[in-house]
Write a protein that holds these residues in place. Structure first.
Motif, PDB file in Angstrom:
ATOM      1  N   THR A  92       0.895  -1.115  -0.030  1.00 23.22           N
ATOM      2  CA  THR A  92       0.035   0.029   0.001  1.00 23.22           C
ATOM      3  C   THR A  92       0.880   1.331  -0.119  1.00 23.22           C
ATOM      4  O   THR A  92       0.613   2.178  -0.759  1.00 23.22           O
ATOM      5  CB  THR A  92      -0.899  -0.062   1.140  1.00 23.22           C
ATOM      6  N   SER A  93       1.852   1.271   0.987  1.00 23.39           N
ATOM      7  CA  SER A  93       2.859   2.408   0.734  1.00 23.39           C
ATOM      8  C   SER A  93       3.629   2.667  -0.527  1.00 23.39           C
ATOM      9  O   SER A  93       3.575   3.876  -0.816  1.00 23.39           O
ATOM     10  CB  SER A  93       3.888   2.221   1.806  1.00 23.39           C
ATOM     11  N   LEU A  94       3.769   1.436  -1.225  1.00 19.13           N
ATOM     12  CA  LEU A  94       4.393   1.803  -2.615  1.00 19.13           C
ATOM     13  C   LEU A  94       3.447   2.345  -3.505  1.00 19.13           C
ATOM     14  O   LEU A  94       3.744   3.154  -4.417  1.00 19.13           O
ATOM     15  CB  LEU A  94       4.831   0.224  -3.133  1.00 19.13           C
ATOM     16  N   ASN A  95       2.105   1.826  -3.594  1.00 21.09           N
ATOM     17  CA  ASN A  95       0.975   2.404  -4.360  1.00 21.09           C
ATOM     18  C   ASN A  95       0.822   3.745  -4.056  1.00 21.09           C
ATOM     19  O   ASN A  95       0.972   4.767  -4.949  1.00 21.09           O
ATOM     20  CB  ASN A  95      -0.350   1.759  -3.961  1.00 21.09           C
ATOM     21  N   GLU A  96       0.742   4.340  -2.694  1.00 20.03           N
ATOM     22  CA  GLU A  96       0.658   5.799  -2.204  1.00 20.03           C
ATOM     23  C   GLU A  96       1.909   6.539  -2.850  1.00 20.03           C
ATOM     24  O   GLU A  96       1.576   7.701  -3.113  1.00 20.03           O
ATOM     25  CB  GLU A  96       0.662   5.895  -0.708  1.00 20.03           C
ATOM     26  N   LEU A  97       2.978   5.823  -2.791  1.00 16.46           N
ATOM     27  CA  LEU A  97       4.166   6.664  -3.211  1.00 16.46           C
ATOM     28  C   LEU A  97       4.051   6.762  -4.734  1.00 16.46           C
ATOM     29  O   LEU A  97       4.546   8.201  -5.159  1.00 16.46           O
ATOM     30  CB  LEU A  97       5.579   5.783  -2.964  1.00 16.46           C
ATOM     31  N   ASN A  98       3.662   5.926  -5.324  1.00 12.70           N
ATOM     32  CA  ASN A  98       3.518   6.108  -6.770  1.00 12.70           C
ATOM     33  C   ASN A  98       2.504   7.211  -7.241  1.00 12.70           C
ATOM     34  O   ASN A  98       2.655   7.939  -8.163  1.00 12.70           O
ATOM     35  CB  ASN A  98       2.825   4.456  -7.455  1.00 12.70           C
ATOM     36  N   ASP A  99       1.125   7.383  -6.384  1.00  9.04           N
ATOM     37  CA  ASP A  99       0.329   8.619  -6.626  1.00  9.04           C
ATOM     38  C   ASP A  99       1.167   9.727  -6.154  1.00  9.04           C
ATOM     39  O   ASP A  99       0.820  10.667  -6.785  1.00  9.04           O
ATOM     40  CB  ASP A  99      -0.842   8.101  -5.648  1.00  9.04           C
ATOM     41  N   TYR A 100       2.056   9.624  -5.147  1.00 11.02           N
ATOM     42  CA  TYR A 100       2.874  11.024  -4.600  1.00 11.02           C
ATOM     43  C   TYR A 100       3.514  11.359  -6.063  1.00 11.02           C
ATOM     44  O   TYR A 100       3.641  12.538  -6.048  1.00 11.02           O
ATOM     45  CB  TYR A 100       3.704  10.532  -3.294  1.00 11.02           C
ATOM     46  N   ALA A 101       4.470  10.515  -6.528  1.00  9.03           N
ATOM     47  CA  ALA A 101       5.368  11.054  -7.687  1.00  9.03           C
ATOM     48  C   ALA A 101       4.273  11.419  -8.618  1.00  9.03           C
ATOM     49  O   ALA A 101       4.732  12.382  -9.573  1.00  9.03           O
ATOM     50  CB  ALA A 101       5.777   9.384  -8.322  1.00  9.03           C
ATOM     51  N   GLY A 102       3.119  10.824  -8.842  1.00  6.79           N
ATOM     52  CA  GLY A 102       2.148  11.585  -9.912  1.00  6.79           C
ATOM     53  C   GLY A 102       1.803  13.042  -9.561  1.00  6.79           C
ATOM     54  O   GLY A 102       1.707  13.811 -10.525  1.00  6.79           O
ATOM     55  N   GLN A 103       1.720  13.328  -8.528  1.00  9.72           N
ATOM     56  CA  GLN A 103       1.677  14.767  -8.111  1.00  9.72           C
ATOM     57  C   GLN A 103       2.581  15.772  -8.331  1.00  9.72           C
ATOM     58  O   GLN A 103       2.397  16.836  -8.503  1.00  9.72           O
ATOM     59  CB  GLN A 103       1.399  14.837  -6.398  1.00  9.72           C
ATOM     60  N   HIS A 104       3.834  15.224  -8.371  1.00  8.91           N
ATOM     61  CA  HIS A 104       4.910  15.857  -8.687  1.00  8.91           C
ATOM     62  C   HIS A 104       5.073  15.983 -10.173  1.00  8.91           C
ATOM     63  O   HIS A 104       5.362  17.238 -10.777  1.00  8.91           O
ATOM     64  CB  HIS A 104       6.348  15.254  -8.040  1.00  8.91           C
ATOM     65  N   GLU A 105       4.606  15.029 -10.923  1.00 11.50           N
ATOM     66  CA  GLU A 105       4.383  15.237 -12.478  1.00 11.50           C
ATOM     67  C   GLU A 105       3.246  16.331 -12.652  1.00 11.50           C
ATOM     68  O   GLU A 105       3.343  17.052 -13.419  1.00 11.50           O
ATOM     69  CB  GLU A 105       3.791  13.980 -13.022  1.00 11.50           C
ATOM     70  N   VAL A 106       2.362  16.577 -11.732  1.00 11.47           N
ATOM     71  CA  VAL A 106       1.152  17.395 -12.016  1.00 11.47           C
ATOM     72  C   VAL A 106       1.950  18.685 -11.920  1.00 11.47           C
ATOM     73  O   VAL A 106       1.580  19.837 -12.406  1.00 11.47           O
ATOM     74  CB  VAL A 106      -0.033  17.035 -11.104  1.00 11.47           C
ATOM     75  N   ILE A 107       2.763  18.850 -10.723  1.00 15.33           N
ATOM     76  CA  ILE A 107       3.269  20.055 -10.526  1.00 15.33           C
ATOM     77  C   ILE A 107       4.280  20.541 -11.849  1.00 15.33           C
ATOM     78  O   ILE A 107       4.214  21.734 -12.304  1.00 15.33           O
ATOM     79  CB  ILE A 107       4.525  19.921  -9.448  1.00 15.33           C
ATOM     80  N   ALA A 108       5.133  19.615 -12.210  1.00 16.70           N
ATOM     81  CA  ALA A 108       5.692  20.010 -13.438  1.00 16.70           C
ATOM     82  C   ALA A 108       4.933  20.332 -14.828  1.00 16.70           C
ATOM     83  O   ALA A 108       5.320  21.302 -15.361  1.00 16.70           O
ATOM     84  CB  ALA A 108       6.465  18.571 -13.891  1.00 16.70           C
ATOM     85  N   GLU A 109       3.766  19.590 -14.882  1.00 16.59           N
ATOM     86  CA  GLU A 109       2.908  20.092 -16.164  1.00 16.59           C
ATOM     87  C   GLU A 109       2.348  21.433 -15.781  1.00 16.59           C
ATOM     88  O   GLU A 109       2.138  22.114 -16.883  1.00 16.59           O
ATOM     89  CB  GLU A 109       1.786  19.025 -16.193  1.00 16.59           C
ATOM     90  N   ASN A 110       1.837  21.664 -14.747  1.00 13.35           N
ATOM     91  CA  ASN A 110       1.171  23.189 -14.210  1.00 13.35           C
ATOM     92  C   ASN A 110       2.204  24.139 -14.506  1.00 13.35           C
ATOM     93  O   ASN A 110       2.094  25.168 -15.113  1.00 13.35           O
ATOM     94  CB  ASN A 110       0.575  23.039 -13.049  1.00 13.35           C
ATOM     95  N   LEU A 111       3.697  23.933 -14.094  1.00 10.55           N
ATOM     96  CA  LEU A 111       4.355  24.792 -14.147  1.00 10.55           C
ATOM     97  C   LEU A 111       4.733  25.085 -15.793  1.00 10.55           C
ATOM     98  O   LEU A 111       5.173  26.341 -16.251  1.00 10.55           O
ATOM     99  CB  LEU A 111       6.053  24.333 -13.753  1.00 10.55           C
ATOM    100  N   THR A 112       4.841  24.116 -16.405  1.00  8.73           N
ATOM    101  CA  THR A 112       5.080  24.314 -17.995  1.00  8.73           C
ATOM    102  C   THR A 112       3.995  25.043 -18.681  1.00  8.73           C
ATOM    103  O   THR A 112       4.244  25.845 -19.432  1.00  8.73           O
ATOM    104  CB  THR A 112       5.218  22.845 -18.670  1.00  8.73           C
ATOM    105  N   SER A 113       2.646  24.578 -18.280  1.00  9.31           N
ATOM    106  CA  SER A 113       1.542  25.214 -19.122  1.00  9.31           C
ATOM    107  C   SER A 113       1.256  26.606 -18.686  1.00  9.31           C
ATOM    108  O   SER A 113       0.724  27.319 -19.425  1.00  9.31           O
ATOM    109  CB  SER A 113       0.404  24.410 -18.962  1.00  9.31           C
ATOM    110  N   GLN A 114       1.260  26.821 -17.301  1.00  9.58           N
ATOM    111  CA  GLN A 114       0.815  28.047 -16.665  1.00  9.58           C
ATOM    112  C   GLN A 114       1.975  29.123 -16.450  1.00  9.58           C
ATOM    113  O   GLN A 114       1.562  30.454 -16.588  1.00  9.58           O
ATOM    114  CB  GLN A 114       0.322  27.690 -15.172  1.00  9.58           C
ATOM    115  N   ILE A 115       3.122  28.732 -16.416  1.00  9.68           N
ATOM    116  CA  ILE A 115       4.285  29.822 -16.298  1.00  9.68           C
ATOM    117  C   ILE A 115       5.110  29.694 -17.612  1.00  9.68           C
ATOM    118  O   ILE A 115       5.112  30.974 -17.931  1.00  9.68           O
ATOM    119  CB  ILE A 115       4.825  29.519 -15.255  1.00  9.68           C
TER     120      ILE A 115
END
Length: 594
Positions: A92-115
């Motif tokens: 479960t921790s590994l799966n949550e860590l995978n979702d945690y990594a997805g949020q950092h991908e969201v940060i990268a995508e928003n920085l690219t698109s919005q800034i």
């Protein structure tokens, strides 16, 4: 309000226009440098956000790879690992860590698109606007400088014509005063003076007219054109600064937007950690490895002249083995033996079994584990039978529909499939009956709860019971299965190397050397297979039959003889060339007993 136009000293009048031009040029250059620095700062901030986005992307990639690396592999241990709460919590921790990594991908995508994308487009607009403004400023500056040059030219022409008119007037007056000059020369000089005065008057008019025009253009230049250009530059600069502020706020908001989901991921890890139950996991271990064997009985006190004995309960390993061997000996045809695999041999040569390589009836497992395996197999068969029966019922209904409504289909087309399903059901039922028989056999041999409760009284009765030498012999027997079988892995593949035929317990002891009588029992260091029969008539040797499997207790020391053991009381030397030896690579000289 402060305006960029205040950077220029506004002057009126023609007396000091050159000084005003120089002041404008200086301030114009300063603004050009400042606005260029502003554009470079926007590019610098864009590069900063881009590098931050790359860091977030790489971090997310590394986190995903880490989570993937430690995910359970698709192998035989996956089912076992899923039974333990700490393994499920880690998954479960590994799966949550995978979702945690997805949020950092969201940060990268928003920085690219919005800034990054917005600033890149804005930079193009900013450069174009700046270029246009300074182009208009240079054009206005060139125009006013050109007008100034024309004004200077008119002024110099007026000055020159005035001087020429003065000289012509002086010449006329000189000629008119001279009595020796003819009247014609005086008239000529007078006309020349008049012409020069007229030219000076015309130059004065041109100069005055152009001066008035220049003053108007200069006034428009300094009070209208230049202030408008500077106002555009000021608006452009304020817009640039405001856009940077918005981007910096967005930079923080991008992180803030994912904080709730990141918090949920961390809460999931915490909840998974809190779900670990040590007691449940320890019980699961006990349930997984429970053998079903009862502990051996107490050891009786013996005189010094007698061998150590111990009483054994009726359901102990040795008695169970002897009863099983006797039963199999009766059921097996003469000359044939069925070697059974026993997975508890912890051989240093990594003797083991591959998954699924054991007997179909799981006889290589302890009673409790065998019962679980048989029960699981029986449950699977029952599920398959039910599935086939459901298919048969569905096809039967379909056939009935075809019979009642022939236009929907041919009833005979369903018969082959029904016949095939019927055969499958028969096969599955036969398999189920077979496993039910094995399961009933195991459950009959396993001790009941009432037997376990009477164990204490049984031990007390056994303290006064005489035990045969077979018990001591069985107790000292090296690590093996109840029927004496073993397995071995060779060439990095798990495979059954050989099966030792069941050896009936014997109380007879062959003649040995004095050294055998004085020495303690040596540990086994491997196994060997007889390639040829050997009679062993000499003292200290042991007879072997071709194909017989024995335990090696001493290697060949260069004299051509290997010391082997058949059981705890029968051992001796055989020619090394007569056997094929399988030594344990890291044997420590200690036997393991079950």
């Amino acid at each position: 309000m402060f305006h960029f136009s205040r950077l220029v000293d506004l002057r009126t009048g023609p007396q000091i226009p050159r000084r005003s031009n120089l002041t404008f040029t200086d301030q114009f250059d300063n603004l050009e440098k400042h606005t260029q620095w502003g554009i470079e700062f926007v590019e610098k901030y864009t590069k900063f956000v881009k590098e931050r986005s790359e860091i977030e992307t790489n971090y997310a990639k590394q986190i995903r790879n880490l989570s993937k690396k430690y995910q359970p592999k698709k192998n035989s241990r996956e089912e076992d690992e899923s039974k333990y709460t700490f393994c499920r919590a880690f998954l479960t921790s590994l799966n949550e860590l995978n979702d945690y990594a997805g949020q950092h991908e969201v940060i990268a995508e928003n920085l690219t698109s919005q800034i990054i994308t917005e600033l890149s487009r804005y930079l193009l607009e900013l450069k174009t606007e700046r270029k246009t403004s300074f182009h208009d400023g240079r054009k206005a500056q060139q125009h006013i400088e050109s007008s100034w040059k024309q004004l200077e030219s008119c002024k110099r022409k007026f000055e020159r014509d005035c001087k020429e008119a003065d000289r012509a007037q002086q010449y006329f007056e000189k000629m008119d005063a001279d009595i020796n000059v003819t009247k014609a020369d005086v008239e000529k000089a007078r006309q020349q003076a008049q012409m020069r005065h007229q030219m000076a008057s015309d130059s004065k008019g041109d100069y005055s007219s152009y001066l008035q025009k220049f003053n108007q253009e200069q006034n428009e230049h300094y009070f209208t054109v230049i202030p408008n250009i500077f106002q555009k530059l000021q608006d452009m600069e304020e817009k640039r600064i405001d856009r940077l502020g918005v981007c910096m706020k967005t930079f923080a908001d991008v992180d803030r937007q994912v904080l709730p989901i990141v918090g949920k991921c961390l809460d999931g890890m915490t909840k998974a950690a809190e779900s670990i139950e040590p007691t449940t996991d320890s019980k699961q271990v006990v349930e997984s490895f429970k053998s079903g064997f009862e502990p051996p009985g107490d050891v009786d006190f013996e005189d010094y002249g007698q061998a150590m004995k111990r009483t054994v309960s009726e359901t102990s390993l040795s008695n169970s083995r002897e009863a099983k061997e006797a039963k199999e000996a009766k059921e097996r045809p003469a000359g044939k033996s069925k070697g059974k695999l026993w997975p508890f041999i912890k051989n240093k040569n990594k003797l083991s079994l591959k998954l699924g390589s054991g007997p179909e009836d799981f006889s290589h497992l302890p009673p409790e584990q065998r019962r679980k395996k048989l029960q699981g197999k029986l449950d699977d068969l029952n599920k398959d039978i039910q599935k086939e029966m459901d298919q048969r019922d569905a096809l039967t209904k379909m056939k009935d529909v075809y019979v009642k409504n022939p236009q929907m289909g041919d009833p005979a087309s369903v018969d082959p499939r029904l016949s095939e399903i019927g055969q499958n059901i028969e096969k599955l039922q036969f398999e189920a009956q077979k496993f039910e028989g094995w399961l009933a056999e195991v459950e009959e041999k396993m001790p009941s709860k009432s037997d376990t409760n009477r164990r204490s009284g049984l031990y007390e009765n056994q303290n006064n019971t005489t035990v045969s030498n077979n018990c001591a012999q069985d107790r000292e027997r090296p690590l093996s299965s109840p029927d004496g079988s073993y397995t071995e892995e060779q060439n990095s593949e798990t495979q059954v190397k050989a099966n030792i035929n069941p050896l009936p317990p014997t109380s007879s002891t062959p003649d040995f050397d004095d050294e055998f009588d004085d020495e303690e029992t040596l540990p086994t260091i491997g196994t060997c297979k007889a390639l040829y029969p050997f009679e062993g008539h000499n003292e200290g040797t042991i007879s072997v039959a071709e194909g017989e499997l024995l335990y090696v207790i001493e290697e060949d020391k260069g004299d051509g003889w290997t010391r082997v053991r058949r059981n705890e009381e029968e051992e001796g030397y055989v020619p090394t060339s007569y056997v094929e030896v399988f030594l344990e690579t890291n044997a420590k000289g200690a036997m393991t007993y079950i």
